[in-house]
Write an enzyme that holds these catalytic residues in place. Structure first.
Site, PDB file in Angstrom:
ATOM      1  N   CYS A 152       0.818  -1.220   0.000  1.00 18.95           N
ATOM      2  CA  CYS A 152       0.000   0.000   0.000  1.00 18.95           C
ATOM      3  C   CYS A 152       0.853   1.272   0.000  1.00 18.95           C
ATOM      4  O   CYS A 152       1.673   1.485   0.899  1.00 18.95           O
ATOM      5  CB  CYS A 152      -0.907  -0.022   1.228  1.00 18.95           C
ATOM      6  SG  CYS A 152      -1.829   1.517   1.437  1.00 18.95           S
TER       7      CYS A 152
ATOM      8  N   LYS B  87     -11.299  -6.878   6.626  1.00 21.25           N
ATOM      9  CA  LYS B  87     -12.082  -6.121   7.624  1.00 21.25           C
ATOM     10  C   LYS B  87     -12.345  -6.948   8.889  1.00 21.25           C
ATOM     11  O   LYS B  87     -13.483  -7.150   9.293  1.00 21.25           O
ATOM     12  CB  LYS B  87     -13.424  -5.636   7.035  1.00 21.25           C
ATOM     13  CG  LYS B  87     -13.337  -4.941   5.696  1.00 21.25           C
ATOM     14  CD  LYS B  87     -12.857  -3.511   5.809  1.00 21.25           C
ATOM     15  CE  LYS B  87     -12.747  -2.815   4.472  1.00 21.25           C
ATOM     16  NZ  LYS B  87     -11.610  -1.961   4.300  1.00 21.25           N
TER      17      LYS B  87
ATOM     18  N   VAL C 160      -5.556   0.432   5.940  1.00 16.79           N
ATOM     19  CA  VAL C 160      -4.181   0.612   6.392  1.00 16.79           C
ATOM     20  C   VAL C 160      -3.639   1.850   5.694  1.00 16.79           C
ATOM     21  O   VAL C 160      -4.055   2.151   4.581  1.00 16.79           O
ATOM     22  CB  VAL C 160      -3.303  -0.632   6.078  1.00 16.79           C
ATOM     23  CG1 VAL C 160      -3.648  -1.767   7.004  1.00 16.79           C
ATOM     24  CG2 VAL C 160      -3.387  -1.054   4.620  1.00 16.79           C
TER      25      VAL C 160
ATOM     26  N   GLU D 263      -5.051   7.130   9.010  1.00 17.53           N
ATOM     27  CA  GLU D 263      -4.914   8.119   7.934  1.00 17.53           C
ATOM     28  C   GLU D 263      -3.429   8.503   7.802  1.00 17.53           C
ATOM     29  O   GLU D 263      -2.846   9.104   8.718  1.00 17.53           O
ATOM     30  CB  GLU D 263      -5.761   9.380   8.148  1.00 17.53           C
ATOM     31  CG  GLU D 263      -7.226   9.210   7.786  1.00 17.53           C
ATOM     32  CD  GLU D 263      -7.441   8.901   6.308  1.00 17.53           C
ATOM     33  OE1 GLU D 263      -6.771   9.494   5.444  1.00 17.53           O
ATOM     34  OE2 GLU D 263      -8.268   8.025   6.018  1.00 17.53           O
ATOM     35  N   SER D 264      -2.888   8.211   6.621  1.00  9.72           N
ATOM     36  CA  SER D 264      -1.438   8.365   6.439  1.00  9.72           C
ATOM     37  C   SER D 264      -0.918   9.760   6.812  1.00  9.72           C
ATOM     38  O   SER D 264       0.124   9.871   7.476  1.00  9.72           O
ATOM     39  CB  SER D 264      -1.055   8.021   4.999  1.00  9.72           C
ATOM     40  OG  SER D 264      -1.789   8.802   4.071  1.00  9.72           O
TER      41      SER D 264
HETATM   42  N1  LIG Z   1      -6.830   7.959   3.042  1.00  4.65           N
HETATM   43  C1  LIG Z   1      -6.205   6.762   3.520  1.00  4.65           C
HETATM   44  C2  LIG Z   1      -6.168   5.724   2.403  1.00  4.65           C
HETATM   45  C3  LIG Z   1      -5.677   4.354   2.869  1.00  4.65           C
HETATM   46  C4  LIG Z   1      -6.058   3.229   1.887  1.00  4.65           C
HETATM   47  O1  LIG Z   1      -6.865   3.402   0.953  1.00  4.65           O
HETATM   48  N2  LIG Z   1      -5.477   2.036   2.120  1.00  4.65           N
HETATM   49  C5  LIG Z   1      -5.856   0.883   1.308  1.00  4.65           C
HETATM   50  C6  LIG Z   1      -4.669   0.027   0.931  1.00  4.65           C
HETATM   51  S1  LIG Z   1      -3.588   0.895  -0.171  1.00  4.65           S
HETATM   52  C7  LIG Z   1      -6.788  -0.015   2.104  1.00  4.65           C
HETATM   53  O2  LIG Z   1      -6.633  -0.215   3.285  1.00  4.65           O
HETATM   54  N3  LIG Z   1      -7.777  -0.587   1.404  1.00  4.65           N
HETATM   55  C8  LIG Z   1      -8.776  -1.465   1.947  1.00  4.65           C
HETATM   56  C9  LIG Z   1     -10.097  -1.253   1.274  1.00  4.65           C
HETATM   57  O3  LIG Z   1     -10.172  -0.437   0.369  1.00  4.65           O
HETATM   58  O4  LIG Z   1     -11.069  -1.915   1.647  1.00  4.65           O
HETATM   59  C10 LIG Z   1      -4.807   7.103   4.049  1.00  4.65           C
HETATM   60  O5  LIG Z   1      -4.257   8.109   3.589  1.00  4.65           O
HETATM   61  O6  LIG Z   1      -4.304   6.417   4.942  1.00  4.65           O
END
Ligand SMILES: N[C@@H](CCC(=O)N[C@@H](CS)C(=O)NCC(=O)O)C(=O)O
Length: 257
Positions: A35, A62, A75, A87-88
């Protein structure tokens, strides 16, 4: 929703980093090796050299215990002394505040810190969504539009937010937040080159030189897996069949909140 991620763990230098951070620590970093949002915070952890425990999570599953850490089920997330955050970009802020004596990625001067936050807003609101639109575009004309928009987003980033001149890094002599927030997508450019005829030369020589320096940075290398491993994950994005929250939002013409 896919309940599997192939391969299920980091490879190349990132696999070594995971191994080095397997022991229990006060700070638990809930991550997914593939990710780019995770890689933002992971780069910061490596730059700071603070102790952390890496915990591989499959966010597509989940699991109830992970939803307690991050109700969005995404994540990266972290727990520090038992308290959770996610949140990153919030994690980037938190690591600066929680470890004030570790090497800083956020400028110490208030105005410059504000400028860098604006740069991060541009990266998150323009560059990142444009990346996913480009990747998920299927028809040749949509891909051409996607490429044009993505190249422009990167050129604008350079024009508006890089200090230029002899500076090594986006904001001057220090590797910082602009690098941590943007480089994870740069590390995935080989996929764009292979599947979407992307060429970094189109962005400009200064941006290309910065990108190469950033990819060579130890913290970036230490958090990057093999290109072939990313390829397996991104196949679903290039076919526009990915069911991640980001992919679904992009398909609807929205952006993940
Ligand atoms: N806005 C979030 C985005 C995080 C994100 O989209 N992570 C993805 C992996 S790259 C995730 O956990 N996806 C699970 C899903 O979409 O159900 C951040 O900045 O942390």
């Amino acid at each position: 929703m896919p309940d599997h991620v192939e391969p299920p763990h980091a490879t190349a230098a990132a696999a070594e980093t995971v191994k080095e951070h397997s022991a229990p620590q006060d700070l638990v970093f809930h991550a997914g090796w593939f990710c780019p949002f995770v890689q933002r915070a992971w780069i910061a952890l490596e730059e700071k050299g603070v102790p952390y425990q890496y915990n591989e999570v499959n966010p597509y599953k989940k699991e109830p215990h992970f939803l307690k850490v991050n109700p969005k089920g995404l994540v990266p997330a972290l727990e520090h002394h038992g308290k959770a955050l996610y949140e990153s970009l919030v994690l980037l802020e938190y690591l600066e505040d929680a470890y004030p004596s570790a090497p800083a990625l956020r400028p110490r001067e208030a105005h410059e810190a504000g400028i860098v936050r604006l740069a991060l807003q541009h990266i998150s609101n323009v560059v990142v969504p444009t990346f996913y639109r480009y990747v998920q575009a299927q028809e040749p004309e949509k891909q051409a539009e996607g490429k044009q928009a993505f190249v422009k987003a990167l050129q604008d980033t350079y024009e508006q937010w890089f200090v230029k001149g002899d500076a090594q890094w986006a904001r001057g002599d220090d590797f910082g937040w602009v690098e941590a927030a943007l480089v994870p997508w740069v590390a995935r450019f080989p996929l764009l080159e292979k599947h979407r005829a992307f060429n970094i030369d189109g962005v400009g020589p200064e941006f290309k030189a910065w990108a190469q320096r950033a990819l060579d940075r130890p913290s970036v290398k230490a958090t990057t897996s093999e290109a072939t491993a990313y390829e397996q994950i991104y196949r679903r994005y290039f076919e526009d069949t990915a069911e991640s929250e980001v992919a679904k939002a992009t398909r609807k013409g929205e952006w993940l909140k």
